[in-house]
Scaffold this motif. Structure first.
Motif, mmCIF file in Angstrom:
data_model
loop_
_atom_site.group_PDB
_atom_site.id
_atom_site.type_symbol
_atom_site.label_atom_id
_atom_site.label_comp_id
_atom_site.label_asym_id
_atom_site.label_seq_id
_atom_site.Cartn_x
_atom_site.Cartn_y
_atom_site.Cartn_z
ATOM 1 N N TYR A 89 36.917 47.622 -4.440
ATOM 2 C CA TYR A 89 36.089 48.521 -5.250
ATOM 3 C C TYR A 89 34.907 48.991 -4.393
ATOM 4 O O TYR A 89 34.341 48.203 -3.629
ATOM 5 N N PRO A 90 34.525 50.278 -4.461
ATOM 6 C CA PRO A 90 33.414 50.780 -3.632
ATOM 7 C C PRO A 90 32.152 49.930 -3.763
ATOM 8 O O PRO A 90 31.663 49.694 -4.863
ATOM 9 N N ASP A 91 31.635 49.475 -2.637
ATOM 10 C CA ASP A 91 30.530 48.511 -2.626
ATOM 11 C C ASP A 91 29.301 48.993 -3.383
ATOM 12 O O ASP A 91 28.743 48.269 -4.210
ATOM 13 N N LEU A 111 36.593 53.052 2.388
ATOM 14 C CA LEU A 111 35.144 53.122 2.196
ATOM 15 C C LEU A 111 34.418 51.900 2.741
ATOM 16 O O LEU A 111 33.199 51.800 2.604
ATOM 17 N N LYS A 112 35.135 50.973 3.343
ATOM 18 C CA LYS A 112 34.503 49.750 3.828
ATOM 19 C C LYS A 112 33.638 50.020 5.054
ATOM 20 O O LYS A 112 34.089 50.585 6.045
ATOM 21 N N ILE A 116 28.449 56.968 3.793
ATOM 22 C CA ILE A 116 28.990 57.802 2.720
ATOM 23 C C ILE A 116 27.876 58.665 2.156
ATOM 24 O O ILE A 116 26.823 58.157 1.760
ATOM 25 N N ILE A 224 28.444 56.131 -5.664
ATOM 26 C CA ILE A 224 29.358 55.679 -4.618
ATOM 27 C C ILE A 224 28.778 55.844 -3.216
ATOM 28 O O ILE A 224 29.231 55.225 -2.268
ATOM 29 N N SER A 225 27.723 56.666 -3.115
ATOM 30 C CA SER A 225 27.233 57.052 -1.794
ATOM 31 C C SER A 225 25.849 56.505 -1.487
ATOM 32 O O SER A 225 25.124 56.039 -2.364
#
Length: 366
Positions: A89-91, A111-112, A116, A224-225
């Motif tokens: 899951y996006p951090d 995305l790791k 972003i 997310i970013s």
């Protein structure tokens, strides 16, 4: 995640009155979705926010029919599913209180440990906004950021297109399920995006691109970013909602300034005026505020000598080749350039791999 675990999570999320925040309360209390739905009503009655109506809805059998249908769609179409407690899951999104319990995605998304940024703005992008977006992404390309946007008209699709042009991973956050695409005219970009990036949504296959879904979608874009960039915006619009959400999540927000008479600069100018956004005039501004390291690709250094330089860059590069390492102030003085001009130019030259910074605000040619 096993089919059984996913089935019960889908069923829980289909309970009328259970949103992401309430679902997380129930999951925290009971351990998993199966336990929530199999618990006796009196066991759940003490949870904050759980009333008689919600308790009744938790026993509605139709949720299992809907969950079964969606699970079949997910497996048939090889859709990736991320649970908010999972490693994939996006951090950054994990830390948002209202982040989706489940995310559905398609493509090749990674995305790791990535830089972003989200780029948003008006659907009526001007030539000024288009050129700024192109230059920004071009100058950031050596840092290999992931470019996130909403796959809509205007700034969104322009950001995706330039990201693909410069071989950057780009992700479209959708306001509907993965069984369709909106707007349909953008379907031609899907295959290319899925090669290096793809699409993310919280919505099921039964969801249509309704107006309220776009507002919900914006919190994913913001959460997310690391930073949200508003290229152009009128005094009202979805991009301003995204910027406010990013501020609520304690993320950096940037806005591109424009003339006070330009309609699609009003929103950006207001964000800057009210100190809700940093001024963004070039890639160097973003790199400085986010404290990103300049990561050059060693194998490309020699080839970088043959890239095109603008007149300011050429003047500085020629000076450093002739004089060796030098202080920033001396470079500005000898090249007859103001500090505000030279600072951004030096960062752009670092990104191109033709100079490198040294301790004490000194620079040298590579």
């Amino acid at each position: 995640m096993s089919d059984q675990e996913l089935f019960y999570l889908l069923a829980l999320m289909k309970v009328d009155g259970v949103g992401d925040i309430m679902a997380k309360k129930l999951l925290n209390y009971c351990g998993n979705a199966e336990n929530v739905l199999n618990s006796k009503l009196n066991q759940l009655a003490g949870i904050d926010g759980v009333g008689s109506v919600l308790l009744k809805n938790l026993k509605d059998k139709i949720i299992f029919e809907k969950a079964d249908q969606e699970l079949a769609f997910i497996r048939k179409n090889n859709i990736d599913v991320s649970f908010f407690q999972d490693e994939n899951y996006p951090d950054r999104l994990k830390h948002c209180i209202d982040s989706p319990v489940l995310l559905f995605s398609g493509g090749n998304i990674d995305l790791k440990n990535r830089k972003i940024i989200s780029i948003v703005g008006t659907r009526q992008i001007t030539s000024y906004g288009t050129e700024f977006c192109r230059k920004l992404i071009e100058d950031l390309a050596l840092l290999d950021p992931v470019i996130v946007s909403g796959f809509a008209y205007g700034v969104d699709i322009v950001a995706h297109q330039f990201a693909m042009e410069y071989n950057l991973q780009t992700i479209g956050v959708l306001a509907h399920g993965l069984n369709q695409i909106y707007p349909r005219v953008h379907k031609k970009y899907m295959a290319k995006m899925e090669e290096n990036g793809g699409f993310i949504t919280e919505f099921w296959s039964s969801a249509s691109p309704d107006k309220e879904n776009f507002v919900r979608r914006n919190r994913i874009v913001a959460g997310i970013s690391e930073a949200t960039i508003v290229i152009e915006s009128a005094d009202k619009g979805g991009s301003l909602i995204t910027a406010n959400l990013a501020n609520d999540y304690n993320r950096d927000v940037f806005a591109v300034p424009g003339r006070v008479t330009d309609r699609y600069s009003q929103g950006c100018n207001d964000l800057i005026k009210t100190q809700k956004a940093n001024v963004l005039t070039c890639a160097a501004d973003l790199i400085y505020v986010l404290n990103w390291d300049i990561e050059k690709k060693p194998q490309a250094i020699q080839k970088q000598l043959f890239i095109d330089l603008d007149p300011y860059e050429q003047k500085i590069y020629d000076f450093l080749l002739k004089n060796g390492k030098e202080l920033l102030d001396i470079i500005a003085l000898e090249c007859n350039l103001p500090i505000f001009r030279i600072s951004g130019t030096l960062v752009n030259m670092e990104l191109k791999g033709i100079i490198r910074p040294l301790p004490g605000k000194m620079f040298e040619a590579v």
